[in-house]
Structures are given as C-alpha cells and as structure tokens.
Design a protein around this motif. Structure first.
Motif, mmCIF file in Angstrom:
data_model
loop_
_atom_site.group_PDB
_atom_site.id
_atom_site.type_symbol
_atom_site.label_atom_id
_atom_site.label_comp_id
_atom_site.label_asym_id
_atom_site.label_seq_id
_atom_site.Cartn_x
_atom_site.Cartn_y
_atom_site.Cartn_z
ATOM 1 N N LEU A 118 -15.598 6.995 -81.687
ATOM 2 C CA LEU A 118 -15.967 7.671 -80.439
ATOM 3 C C LEU A 118 -14.780 7.794 -79.485
ATOM 4 O O LEU A 118 -14.786 8.633 -78.584
ATOM 5 C CB LEU A 118 -17.103 6.919 -79.735
ATOM 6 N N GLY A 119 -13.807 6.928 -79.664
ATOM 7 C CA GLY A 119 -12.650 6.951 -78.770
ATOM 8 C C GLY A 119 -12.904 6.282 -77.436
ATOM 9 O O GLY A 119 -12.179 6.510 -76.463
ATOM 10 N N ARG A 120 -13.903 5.437 -77.353
ATOM 11 C CA ARG A 120 -14.183 4.712 -76.108
ATOM 12 C C ARG A 120 -15.053 3.494 -76.404
ATOM 13 O O ARG A 120 -15.688 3.400 -77.460
ATOM 14 C CB ARG A 120 -14.885 5.603 -75.091
ATOM 15 N N LYS A 121 -15.063 2.559 -75.445
ATOM 16 C CA LYS A 121 -15.861 1.344 -75.576
ATOM 17 C C LYS A 121 -17.303 1.627 -75.144
ATOM 18 O O LYS A 121 -17.550 2.455 -74.275
ATOM 19 C CB LYS A 121 -15.290 0.222 -74.699
ATOM 20 N N ILE A 122 -18.239 0.923 -75.766
ATOM 21 C CA ILE A 122 -19.636 0.958 -75.314
ATOM 22 C C ILE A 122 -19.962 -0.445 -74.825
ATOM 23 O O ILE A 122 -19.871 -1.414 -75.583
ATOM 24 C CB ILE A 122 -20.605 1.327 -76.452
ATOM 25 N N SER A 123 -20.298 -0.561 -73.561
ATOM 26 C CA SER A 123 -20.531 -1.901 -73.002
ATOM 27 C C SER A 123 -21.790 -2.522 -73.593
ATOM 28 O O SER A 123 -22.806 -1.865 -73.796
ATOM 29 C CB SER A 123 -20.674 -1.822 -71.476
#
Length: 485
Positions: free
Chosen positions: A464-469
């Motif tokens: 996704l290219g990003r963190k998921i909290s």
C-alpha cells in the motif's frame, strides 16, 4: 330439378378444383348450393364429413359478434420512438473520457446509457484506445476498476464490425473469455448480456458444478457469439466435440495471476492450441499483478501488446477507510458479532483463509441470529448462486468467503469488508477490500490481527505504501455473545 352426378368407378379426377370451377361456370354458383343438388363425391372426399369453409366460419363469427353490444375500442399506444445517439447526452469534462469519444455502435451506446456509464474509468479509457484499433493488450488492474466492461465493449465492437461467416456450427464461438472461478464467469456473462442486449449477439456461459445437459442444450439451440467459461468445463465440451474454437476472433484471459495460482495454465494452453494463431486473433490478458510468470505467458499468447497499468494501491486507498484491530484469536468471533449487531450493519463481507474457517463462522453467525451464507469451494454451484442472489437482494446480511470464492463477486452497496484472518498474499488484501468502496463510493475495511496472522501486516503495508495504525477494540465490542433461545 334434382340432379346427382356420379363418377364411373374407373374415372379418376386429377384436378378436383378444375372440375368444381367448370361446374361453377355452368350453374353460376357452387354445385352443392343448387337446390336439391347433392355434393359431388370425388375420390378425395368420399367418406369424409364436410368441413365448414373458413370464410363461412369467419362470416358466422362476424355475425355472432355483431349481435353483441360493442365496446369502445381503446386507442392503440403509439410505438416507442427509436433510440438515437442524441438521446444520450454527456457533456465533455476535463480529465474524463466519454464513451462518445470512441466510435461505438449505437446499439452498444444504448446499452451503456441504460447501465448508467457516462464516462470511462481510467482502465476503460486506456484499454479501448488500443483495442478498438485491433491491438492486443495486457492490462494490470484489480476487480472494481471497470476492466470487465473494457474488454466486453472492445469484444462486442469487433463482432459487430465483422460479419459472422456464412457457414458455422452452433458450437463455434466467435469470442472466448476464460476466467478462473465460477462466480467470475457468471458475473462476466451477466455484464455481457447487459451490454449486448440490443445487438442480437448471443452470450453463453459454461461452468463446472452446474447441469451439464442444460448447458449443452443452450449450445444446441442457437449460435454462440460470446462464450464465457472456466477452463475445466470448456475443455469438457471441447474434447467431446461440442465446442470448436477454430473461429475465435477475440480471446480474453481474465485474472491470469489467479489462473497461475490455481494451476489452470496447462488447461489454458490446451484451449489456446485449439484457437487460430495469435496473428489471426485479438488477445487481451488481464492480471492483478505483473509477475515474471504472467509476463512470460503474455509474450507467448499476444502480438505486440499495448501494456496498460492501473495501480492497485490507488484504488484501495482512495475509496476505502482501513482499520486494523489487534485482537486475540479467541476474541475474534465476539468482535465480529458485536461489530455487526451493535452497528446494525446489513451488507457485510467477511473473508477467511480456509474453507473450514468460513464454514465455522457462517454456522456461528446463523446460530446467533445473524443471517449469513458461505462461499467456498465446498459449496455446490447452485447453492453458491442462490446465496449470492440472496446477499445481493439484501435478504442475507453477511457473506463469508475464501479468496478463491470471493473473486468475481460484484455486489453494489457492500458497506464493510472484514478480514477475519489477514491474507498471506498482500495482493489478496487489496482484492478483498476492493469489494467495498466500488465505483467511487466510500467503504470501510476492518482487519483482525491476531497472534497467528499479524506477521502478514508489514507486507500489506509495503504494498500500500503506507502504515495502517493498529487499534485496540473498545471493551463493548468484546462483550460475550448472548445465547439465543
């Protein structure tokens, strides 16, 4: 005057009508109508009862009708005006491609208007720019991006522009679409019927797990223009000699990466060998990922293909709100039940990695008063179709599925997707959450990360290219499930 005419036993009449016509001239009317004259007996009517003349019957009916009170006749409705392209008005918009911008047949444009598609999705705009000119194409796109309509519009246009051969058998399709799962085949065929409804083209679908003879009868009843099939069932028909693929003008391979994963490529190779050479057919191949294996297949089966890529992560992140709950495996079911029940969600899709998990979740939800159905390879095809329709119509609140069964499920209005277990393959995560937030609508995905599957999260985030909290679920969502009596 009493006159009877009797023919000698050895007298043969070759033309009864000629004799009757001559007698009419003598007497001025039908001889049988002369007072006292008997009907003429000829070899053809001896021993038969006289049938009422059709004109006489009509006269009697008319006379009978005249004796009844006449009703005021209703004026007939004027015929519906013929559809014209001018009826489909779509204003040009910056950054958007209209279907009007391509040279499409009016019958096809009529269907596109009925389906409510004013503008192309990005993959439709890009793919059609190449395929309508006759080029092969390889498209990278997830489901939900509009790729099905892209290859169907291109295929239908090709068949409309090229007249069918004068000599063809019933079982000789002109376009062949191969997909890995039964649900995806059924969905593609449904979309094809919607787009081809004004064209006169016949669409058929072949899938395993459904009545073989019933599918064979439709093949024997009419010509097949577009055939959508799973590889195994198509080979069954082909090897029996019921389907011949030597007239295929367009071949589409959908979800090539999934066909690789499911071991279908040897069967697909057998099928492709039955079709004309790649230089004599148009080939379109679609895949969610462009692995080395997929690209190798594409090189073998296509000629100078245009390559179109729609980034999966953009599709996933822009329309779907994503959450991850850190939860113990033993608390996952309580969390699932309370999320659905306390929020009164009515159209939820739940994914699990294994068929036994899917079955267990569906059974517990049903026992606890939440209407649910399961979609896995263990469920017979007729039950899967019935379950999908119940879910689509809103009669069923929850559908629990494996990744394989979940492919090709296109249901509008799925508000939430829940990953009961995180998928081991990151691309499957994007595919799963793509069941919601479709066609520009917003949606929500919630993933349960337990001790057994949290390891899959970093690879998903990298894709996704990003963190998921990660969140801890509120206490009220972990309350015990009330027992139904």
């Amino acid at each position: 005057m009493h006159l009877a005419l009797h023919w000698p036993p050895n007298f043969l009449i070759n033309d009864e009508k000629t004799v009757l016509k001559a007698l009419k001239k003598i007497f001025g009317k039908d001889p049988a109508e002369q007072p006292g004259m008997q009907a003429i007996e000829t070899p053809s009517n001896m021993g038969e009862e006289k049938q009422p003349d059709r004109f006489e019957s009509a006269s009697r009916a008319k006379s009978s009708a005249a004796s009844k009170p006449r009703r005021a006749s209703k004026p007939s409705a004027p015929p519906a005006p013929a559809w014209k392209l001018e009826d489909f008005v779509v204003e040009p918009a910056e950054g958007k491609t209209r279907f009007h911008d391509f040279k499409l047949a009016p019958e096809l444009m009529h269907a596109i208007q009925d389906l409510g598609f004013p503008y192309c999705t990005p993959i439709q705009a890009q793919v059609l720019g190449f395929t309508l000119k006759g080029r092969d194409a390889i498209g990278r796109a997830q489901t939900g991006t509009g790729k099905t309509a892209a290859f169907l519009i291109s295929t239908i246009t090709q068949l409309l522009e090229t007249p069918p051969p004068k000599e063809r058998y019933m079982g000789e399709p002109r376009a062949l679409i191969i997909a890995p799962t039964r649900e995806l085949v059924v969905q593609i065929a449904k979309d094809a019927l919607g787009l081809a409804k004004y064209t006169g083209l016949n669409v058929m679908s072949f899938v395993g797990g459904m009545d073989f003879d019933k599918q064979l009868k439709q093949l024997e009843s009419r010509y097949c223009d577009i055939l959508v099939a799973t590889p195994g069932r198509l080979l069954d028909f082909n090897q029996r000699g019921d389907v011949h693929l030597d007239m295929v003008e367009v071949m589409v391979l959908d979800e090539a990466d999934r066909m690789l994963d499911m071991g279908f490529i040897p069967q697909v190779r057998q099928i492709i060998r039955q079709t004309p050479p790649k230089s004599e057919r148009q080939t379109l191949l679609f895949s969610a990922t462009f692995t080395d294996d997929v690209m190798n297949l594409a090189r073998q089966w296509t000629t100078d293909p245009a390559i179109v890529e729609i980034e999966a992560q953009n599709v996933a992140s822009e329309t779907v709100e994503q959450h991850v709950y850190a939860v113990a495996g033993s608390d996952k079911y309580k969390l699932l039940y309370n999320l659905i029940e306390q929020n009164d969600w009515t159209r939820v899709m739940v994914f699990a990695n294994r068929k036994d998990e899917v079955r267990r979740i569906e059974e517990r939800l049903t026992r606890d008063g939440i209407s649910a159905v399961q979609m896995s390879g263990d469920v017979p095809q007729h039950k899967r179709i019935r379950a999908l329709e119940g879910f689509r119509e809103g009669k069923i609140r929850v559908m629990v599925a494996t990744d394989v069964a979940g492919r090709g499920i296109h249901v509008d209005g799925i508000s939430h997707v829940i990953n009961f277990t995180l998928p081991e393959v990151p691309d499957d995560y994007v595919h799963r959450i793509g069941r919601t937030g479709r066609a520009g609508a917003s949606g929500t995905s919630i993933s349960f990360a337990g001790e057994d599957d949290a390891f899959a999260l970093p690879a998903i985030e990298a894709l996704l290219g990003r963190k998921i909290s990660c969140e801890t679920p509120p206490a009220e969502l972990l309350t015990p499930v009330p027992r139904k009596h």
